[in-house]
Design an enzyme around this catalytic site. Structure first.
Site, PDB file in Angstrom:
ATOM      1  N   GLU A   1      42.107  48.341  35.676  1.00 21.19           N
ATOM      2  CA  GLU A   1      40.865  48.963  35.202  1.00 21.19           C
ATOM      3  C   GLU A   1      40.875  49.150  33.684  1.00 21.19           C
ATOM      4  OE1 GLU A   1      38.570  48.841  37.204  1.00 21.19           O
ATOM      5  OE2 GLU A   1      39.611  48.799  39.129  1.00 21.19           O
TER       6      GLU A   1
ATOM      7  N   HIS B   1      37.734  39.439  35.714  1.00 25.75           N
ATOM      8  CA  HIS B   1      38.670  39.051  36.771  1.00 25.75           C
ATOM      9  C   HIS B   1      39.124  37.613  36.554  1.00 25.75           C
ATOM     10  CE1 HIS B   1      36.587  42.323  39.206  1.00 25.75           C
ATOM     11  NE2 HIS B   1      37.785  42.751  38.910  1.00 25.75           N
TER      12      HIS B   1
HETATM   13 ZN   LIG Z   1      38.368  44.628  38.528  1.00 25.15          ZN
END
Ligand SMILES: [Zn+2]
Length: 258
Positions: free
Chosen positions: A158, A167
């Site tokens: 995070e 991602h």
């Molecule tokens: Zn993530």
């Protein structure tokens, strides 16, 4: 009453001095009750994009796109102020702090306790694990629910979003490495798998990135939603900490010197 645990052992998260002679951790303590009231309304109200990335707030101040959503560098280091909700137990706080400190040993990111800083990360136990992408300006929430998100890799994941990283499986070059199986994705969650024009900073696609989804992310039927093209039986997305590539990307994006 609640006590603030601002130390690991006997040392502050980071020992730097602000303009006055007061240490950052000392100043933070005095602001505690005021900050908690300020932060309360943001809970449980943030919709998500890409699974755990919150959409940017529209702002009339300097948009983060002007600076690439990067956090500013000062000298050799990128100082990022943080505030950790007092609703966490000291054990929970220490997981978050350990995750933050892990960036110190491998990058030029330095987390400091928020005092009067305008832009800062606010860690709290919200609705799951999520973060904004890049610096947003002002109070920037990072939700790490105490039940389910307090793992070293999740903190790093995070925080990496907040540093500006997407991602791994949505990278611009992902089609060479990973196959998406839309027939197995929970309806309505397909957008989490859409390819994005990312800056990969000269680093290779990495199944061991802390930013990579698991093979079964958002699966509606227990079947894989992602497969390695080179090796369909490969299991991935279970990194327990940042990979060498994750670290290299941070250092390249922020121009950290070796
Ligand atoms: Zn993530």
């Amino acid at each position: 009453g609640k006590s603030m645990k601002l130390h690991i052992g006997s040392s502050c998260l980071i020992r730097i001095r602000i303009s006055s002679s007061k240490r950052l951790c000392r100043v933070l303590r005095a602001e505690y009750s005021q900050l908690e009231r300020l932060h309360w309304p943001i809970q449980h109200k943030t919709p998500l994009i890409y699974g755990d990335i919150a959409p940017s707030k529209s702002r009339n101040a300097v948009p983060c796109t002007a600076t690439g959503c990067k956090w500013p560098k000062s000298g050799d280091y990128v100082y990022i102020p943080v505030y950790i909700s007092s609703s966490y137990t000291s054990a929970e706080r220490n997981i978050i702090i350990r995750g933050l400190v892990s960036f110190h040993s491998s990058t030029c990111i330095r987390f400091v306790w928020r005092t009067s800083h305008v832009d800062y990360l606010y860690f709290y136990s919200g609705t799951g694990c999520w973060s904004y992408l890049g610096r947003q300006g002002g109070l920037q929430a990072v939700s790490l629910r105490n039940n389910g998100c307090l793992y070293h890799s999740t903190v790093q994941h995070e925080v990496s979003h907040a540093l500006g990283f997407h991602h791994e499986q949505v990278r611009s070059d992902r089609d060479s490495y990973v196959q998406v199986l839309p027939q197995n994705i929970i309806p309505g969650y397909e957008h989490n798998f859409e390819k994005i024009q990312t800056n990969n900073l000269g680093t290779p696609y990495d199944f061991n990135s802390v930013m990579h989804y698991t093979k079964y992310a958002f699966s509606k039927n227990g079947q894989p939603t992602l497969l390695s093209k080179a090796n369909p039986s490969l299991d991935f997305g279970r990194a327990t900490s940042m990979s060498a590539n994750d670290i290299a990307r941070i250092n390249k994006l922020y121009g950290c010197s070796e």
